[in-house]
Scaffold this active site. Structure first.
Site, PDB file in Angstrom:
ATOM      1  N   GLY A 151      46.457  40.570  44.517  1.00 11.05           N
ATOM      2  CA  GLY A 151      47.568  39.747  44.060  1.00 11.05           C
ATOM      3  C   GLY A 151      48.330  40.428  42.945  1.00 11.05           C
ATOM      4  N   SER A 152      48.923  39.637  42.079  1.00  9.31           N
ATOM      5  CA  SER A 152      49.773  40.159  41.016  1.00  9.31           C
ATOM      6  C   SER A 152      48.951  40.535  39.789  1.00  9.31           C
ATOM      7  CB  SER A 152      50.807  39.115  40.625  1.00  9.31           C
ATOM      8  OG  SER A 152      50.177  38.000  40.009  1.00  9.31           O
ATOM      9  N   PRO A 153      49.475  41.439  38.939  1.00  7.86           N
ATOM     10  CA  PRO A 153      48.768  41.790  37.709  1.00  7.86           C
ATOM     11  C   PRO A 153      48.533  40.594  36.789  1.00  7.86           C
ATOM     12  CG  PRO A 153      50.456  43.423  38.188  1.00  7.86           C
ATOM     13  CD  PRO A 153      50.651  42.299  39.163  1.00  7.86           C
ATOM     14  N   VAL A 155      47.992  37.388  37.558  1.00  7.45           N
ATOM     15  CA  VAL A 155      46.841  36.615  38.036  1.00  7.45           C
ATOM     16  C   VAL A 155      45.573  37.462  37.975  1.00  7.45           C
ATOM     17  CG1 VAL A 155      45.894  35.273  39.958  1.00  7.45           C
ATOM     18  CG2 VAL A 155      48.355  35.242  39.511  1.00  7.45           C
ATOM     19  N   GLY A 156      45.726  38.773  38.152  1.00  8.66           N
ATOM     20  CA  GLY A 156      44.572  39.675  38.039  1.00  8.66           C
ATOM     21  C   GLY A 156      43.917  39.573  36.672  1.00  8.66           C
ATOM     22  N   GLU A 173      43.097  44.507  43.363  1.00 14.62           N
ATOM     23  CA  GLU A 173      44.151  45.199  44.093  1.00 14.62           C
ATOM     24  C   GLU A 173      45.470  44.537  43.719  1.00 14.62           C
ATOM     25  OE1 GLU A 173      43.912  47.888  45.608  1.00 14.62           O
ATOM     26  OE2 GLU A 173      41.738  48.034  45.679  1.00 14.62           O
ATOM     27  N   CYS A 207      52.896  45.618  48.875  1.00 15.10           N
ATOM     28  CA  CYS A 207      52.527  46.092  47.541  1.00 15.10           C
ATOM     29  C   CYS A 207      52.737  47.590  47.365  1.00 15.10           C
ATOM     30  CB  CYS A 207      51.075  45.733  47.225  1.00 15.10           C
ATOM     31  SG  CYS A 207      49.869  46.453  48.366  1.00 15.10           S
TER      32      CYS A 207
END
Length: 432
Positions: A151-153, A155-156, A173, A207
């Site tokens: 997902g997105s940074p 949310v990461g 990822e 991505c």
């Protein structure tokens, strides 16, 4: 000011200069470390004796690949089947149980996976959880043995924070702004087709799509008509009518991507339709570094072009930003390709094409820094979900061979102890 900020900046500048890259440099530093151990041996022994009071052969030593246990796999919405099941294959192959959470944004795939996948897998070991943001947050409060997130940074960071509470290892990822440098020495027609395909595939919701192009002003003038030709070849004179051009996944994402069209000037495309969430394949020029389109991952069918004076300027531009998930370079000159490869850092690298490097299962796929943590694909998926457990199997006999390691210690025993523990190269050193 942080007292170590200057130190870290100095080391980062040295790393960016490429000083640590040559093999000769690494060997020299390792040999210097060996000299330290050799020349300071007595000092080390005395210091460790003061601190801790301390100083294998014929055994079976190996690495056993053990499963972690119960793992959590959180999938994204842009490729909701592939990016959910590929890590699941690795988790199953490694012997784990798994909780699988498809993205709630791709509603139809979420429902399909939740309703049908449990009919195929062992319900005692595998479960599908459907959850929105609030429920997913509660899910992350549980202790898992491994978490795999795509997902997105932003949310990461949330996932990693939740994992840290249980000291749970993670693979993240994520994504980022993937640069694409186009040198003056290349086949413009081929570049345009490969860049357009990579950028506009799935309406840019990939991505590893090239996020922006770096090139000279002269190359931009050649590239624009070639990109226009490639877009027409792929999607026809009106891409909105093409069955091969996708739509933005939801209204929120559509509004975000459409707002990015205000950056620079539209050279190709720019048309939108709110009702169908259509944004045309678009190329922007006259884009400035501080424009909104350059501040976040686009994740839509927009391709900004930034002009640079030279390859060195392009490399400096790339290195001044977060390390991307993918980095692309187009050039007919191998020297140019190698220089960009050697002087930059990214999760993956591809020369004279886009996206294709991630299709090779022989290559590990993953990011670095803000673009991700960890690797998978092919055997690397198995490795990711396996704990490399070191094992030593010793016999109960031959106790006389163990005498050198037992106290009381005497000088006459030191040669035997060194022979059993030393690491040899050009010089001999031992780390006790």
């Amino acid at each position: 000011m942080n007292p170590h900020e200057g130190l870290v900046s100095r080391l980062r500048a040295a790393w960016l200069s490429g000083k640590t890259r040559p093999m000769e440099y690494r060997v020299a530093q390792l040999e210097a470390l060996g000299r330290f151990l050799d020349e300071k041996k007595q000092d080390i022994l005395e210091a460790t004796a003061l601190d801790m009071g301390k100083v294998t052969q014929l055994d079976s030593a190996f690495i056993r690949k053990d499963p972690y246990g119960v793992v959590l796999i959180i999938g994204p919405w842009n490729y909701p089947i592939n990016l959910l099941l590929v890590p699941l294959i690795g988790a199953i192959a490694a012997g784990n149980c798994a909780v699988i959470k498809p993205s709630e944004i791709s509603r139809n795939v979420e429902r399909l996976v939740a309703e049908t996948l449990p009919k195929y897998l062992d319900k005692d070991c595998f479960a599908v959880v459907t959850a929105g943001v609030e429920e997913a947050t509660r899910l992350l409060e549980n202790k898992f043995d491994y978490i795999f997130f795509t997902g997105s940074p932003s949310v990461g960071r949330i996932v990693m924070t939740a994992a840290a509470k249980h000291l749970t290892p993670v693979t993240l990822e994520l994504g980022g702004k993937n640069p694409c440098y186009v040198s003056d020495n290349c086949n413009v027609h081929n570049v345009a087709r490969r860049v357009a395909w990579g950028r506009f595939f799935n309406a840019g919701q990939t991505c590893v799509a090239p996020d922006y192009v770096l090139c000279s002003l002269e190359m931009q003038e050649k590239l624009l008509p070639a990109l226009r030709e490639a877009i027409t070849e792929f999607y026809g004179p009106n891409p909105q009518e093409s069955p091969n051009f996708a739509r933005i996944v939801g209204d929120k994402h559509f509004q975000r991507v459409r707002a990015l069209l205000n950056s620079g000037n539209v050279a190709i495309g720019g048309q939108t339709d709110t009702e169908t969430r259509y944004i045309a394949p678009t190329v922007l020029v006259d884009v400035q570094q501080d424009d909104p389109v350059m501040q976040e991952e686009i994740f839509g069918p927009i391709l900004p072009i930034i002009t640079v004076a030279s390859m060195d300027d392009a490399i400096a531009f790339i290195n001044a930003r977060e390390r991307p998930l993918a980095l692309y370079v187009f050039s007919s000159c191998k020297k140019v390709v190698n220089q960009v490869l050697e002087q930059t850092s990214s999760g993956g690298f591809c020369a004279n094409d886009t996206i294709m490097h991630m299709t090779l299962t022989s290559l590990p796929f993953g990011g670095i820094g803000q673009s991700g943590l960890g690797r998978y694909h092919g055997r690397f998926s198995f490795e990711t979900f396996s704990h490399p457990r070191s094992a030593l199997l010793r016999g109960i006999g031959r106790e006389a061979l163990n005498d050198p390691r037992y106290p009381p210690y005497a000088a006459r025993r030191l040669p035997l102890l060194r022979a059993a523990t030393e690491t040899k190269r050009r010089a001999v050193c031992a780390i006790l």
